[in-house]
Write a protein that holds these residues in place. Structure first.
Motif, short mmCIF file in Angstrom:
data_model
loop_
_atom_site.label_atom_id
_atom_site.label_comp_id
_atom_site.label_asym_id
_atom_site.label_seq_id
_atom_site.Cartn_x
_atom_site.Cartn_y
_atom_site.Cartn_z
N ARG A 159 0.90 -1.21 -0.12
CA ARG A 159 -0.04 0.00 -0.08
C ARG A 159 0.89 1.40 -0.12
NH1 ARG A 159 -5.31 0.96 1.74
NH2 ARG A 159 -5.24 -1.15 2.48
N SER A 160 0.49 2.28 -0.62
CA SER A 160 1.39 3.46 -1.05
C SER A 160 0.29 4.82 -1.23
CB SER A 160 1.90 3.10 -2.03
OG SER A 160 2.86 4.38 -2.20
N TYR A 161 1.06 5.81 -0.83
CA TYR A 161 0.34 7.06 -0.88
C TYR A 161 1.10 7.80 -2.00
CZ TYR A 161 -2.54 6.42 3.12
OH TYR A 161 -3.45 5.87 4.14
N ILE A 162 0.53 8.14 -3.18
CA ILE A 162 1.14 8.47 -4.17
C ILE A 162 0.81 10.06 -4.62
CG2 ILE A 162 1.48 8.01 -6.86
CD1 ILE A 162 -0.04 5.47 -6.29
N PRO A 163 1.70 10.92 -4.42
CA PRO A 163 1.72 12.38 -4.57
C PRO A 163 1.54 12.61 -6.19
CG PRO A 163 3.85 12.05 -3.76
CD PRO A 163 3.30 10.71 -3.96
N ILE A 164 0.62 13.42 -6.74
CA ILE A 164 0.61 13.79 -8.06
C ILE A 164 0.32 15.36 -8.13
CG2 ILE A 164 -1.04 13.41 -9.94
CD1 ILE A 164 -2.22 10.84 -8.60
N GLN A 165 1.30 15.77 -8.73
CA GLN A 165 1.40 17.26 -9.00
C GLN A 165 0.75 17.57 -10.32
OE1 GLN A 165 5.34 19.13 -9.08
NE2 GLN A 165 4.39 21.27 -8.48
N VAL A 215 -8.86 8.47 -3.58
CA VAL A 215 -8.11 9.98 -3.68
C VAL A 215 -8.61 10.41 -2.40
CG1 VAL A 215 -7.73 11.89 -4.98
CG2 VAL A 215 -7.94 9.80 -6.18
N LEU A 216 -7.56 11.10 -2.05
CA LEU A 216 -7.75 11.76 -0.61
C LEU A 216 -8.62 13.20 -0.94
CD1 LEU A 216 -5.86 10.19 0.60
CD2 LEU A 216 -4.86 11.86 1.75
N PRO A 270 -15.49 9.96 -6.31
CA PRO A 270 -15.24 9.05 -7.51
C PRO A 270 -14.32 9.18 -8.29
CG PRO A 270 -17.47 10.36 -7.25
CD PRO A 270 -16.54 11.25 -6.44
N ILE A 271 -13.60 7.81 -8.48
CA ILE A 271 -12.48 7.58 -9.38
C ILE A 271 -12.62 6.43 -10.19
CG2 ILE A 271 -10.81 8.99 -7.67
CD1 ILE A 271 -9.87 6.23 -6.79
N GLN A 272 -11.93 6.44 -11.29
CA GLN A 272 -11.71 5.29 -12.18
C GLN A 272 -10.33 5.20 -12.28
OE1 GLN A 272 -14.63 4.81 -15.29
NE2 GLN A 272 -15.80 6.49 -14.52
N TYR A 273 -9.94 4.05 -12.33
CA TYR A 273 -8.55 3.74 -12.68
C TYR A 273 -8.26 2.77 -13.74
CZ TYR A 273 -3.36 2.40 -12.58
OH TYR A 273 -2.14 2.56 -12.84
N GLN A 274 -7.70 3.17 -14.89
CA GLN A 274 -7.56 2.34 -16.09
C GLN A 274 -6.08 1.94 -16.18
OE1 GLN A 274 -8.19 4.17 -19.87
NE2 GLN A 274 -8.55 2.26 -21.12
N ARG A 275 -5.68 0.78 -15.84
CA ARG A 275 -4.36 0.35 -15.83
C ARG A 275 -3.66 0.27 -17.10
NH1 ARG A 275 -1.73 -5.13 -12.55
NH2 ARG A 275 0.43 -4.30 -12.69
N HIS A 276 -4.26 -0.07 -18.02
CA HIS A 276 -3.88 -0.11 -19.40
C HIS A 276 -3.84 1.29 -19.97
CE1 HIS A 276 -3.72 -4.47 -19.55
NE2 HIS A 276 -4.85 -4.51 -19.22
N GLU A 296 -4.24 6.89 -3.10
CA GLU A 296 -3.90 5.84 -1.98
C GLU A 296 -4.02 4.60 -2.88
OE1 GLU A 296 -4.99 3.65 2.11
OE2 GLU A 296 -6.67 4.86 0.98
N GLY A 297 -3.16 3.60 -2.95
CA GLY A 297 -3.25 2.40 -3.73
C GLY A 297 -2.17 1.60 -3.61
N TYR A 298 -1.99 0.54 -4.38
CA TYR A 298 -1.13 -0.61 -4.19
C TYR A 298 -0.16 -0.40 -5.37
CZ TYR A 298 -3.85 -2.55 -0.40
OH TYR A 298 -4.41 -2.78 0.76
#
Length: 245
Positions: free
Chosen positions: A53-59, A82-83, A137-143, A165-167
């Motif tokens: 598990r990790s918290y990913i900062p996105i600028q 997403v926080l 609400p979020i959607q994550y498209q791995r491809h 927040e994710g893996y």
């Protein structure tokens, strides 16, 4: 026993487990590399020791605002949430509820014998915030590594940071190469490839009366792979989160 500490060490272990150098393992080097990549992908996607598990900062960049999504790195497997980007109760200004609470009740908290009132008030504020604002609400498209955030992008500024927040998959560590499941699964994949390579010679009799039984090798490897994949999902996979983007 030589403990694998890198990629080549894992390959050597698999070959020894299959009978090398006593037996000749009829698998090409490129085929071996492909099977190791396949095993690593399965390990990092599902095994609890292959991710964290990790918290990913996105600028935020101008391109992100134009696209209305952000692009993450290949290491991100999935995003759980997403926080809060904006929170009326968390905003630091004189009109926020939290500021007014500190202003009017801090002395009472200081004189109180316990923090019971403070804890109850914080829980109440969180409950009100959840009812009024809900979960982002979020959607994550791995491809493509695209994270879509359902929000008004006009309120997001260039240079602003968003925390997801994710893996994420773990990198190559010496401990990973010695994982018992990864070693068994890699061996089974290479064994199946060996059986597939020998299948066209199945039943052929070699000098000395030895007969090639590629079907048995292939069946044993297939059974091992099925059992290992079942064990992976039943015993080694992390529990599913309730909210996954």
């Amino acid at each position: 026993m030589a403990i694998p500490i890198n990629r080549q060490g894992l390959i050597d272990y698999c070959f020894r487990n299959l009978g090398a150098p006593v037996l000749e393992i009829n698998v090409d080097d490129d085929q071996v590399e492909d099977r190791i990549d396949e095993a690593l992908q399965k390990f990092r996607d599902f095994h609890m020791d292959g991710q964290r598990r990790s918290y990913i900062p996105i600028q935020i960049t101008p391109q992100d605002i134009a696209n209305k999504y952000v692009t993450l790195t290949d290491e991100v497997i999935y995003v759980t949430r997403v926080l809060p980007i904006s929170n009326s109760f968390a905003a630091v200004n004189m009109f926020s509820m939290k500021y007014q609470m500190y202003l009017n009740d801090f002395y009472a908290l200081y004189k109180a014998e316990s923090l019971q009132y403070y804890v109850q008030m914080q829980q109440y504020l969180q409950e009100v915030d959840a009812l009024l604002n809900g979960v982002q609400p979020i959607q994550y498209q791995r491809h493509g590594n695209k994270l879509f955030i359902e929000t008004d992008w006009k309120d997001i500024q260039v240079g602003q940071f968003i925390i997801a927040e994710g893996y994420v998959s773990l990198g190559d560590t010496p401990e990973m190469w010695n994982d018992s499941w990864l070693k068994k699964y890699s061996t089974a994949l290479i064994k199946r490839q060996w059986g597939q390579n020998l299948s066209k010679f199945d039943g052929m009799q070699l000098p000395g009366g030895v007969t090639i039984n590629a079907t048995k090798i292939l069946e044993e490897a297939t059974t091992d792979i099925e059992n290992l994949e079942t064990a992976l999902r039943d015993s080694y996979e992390l529990p599913a989160d309730f909210i996954v983007g």
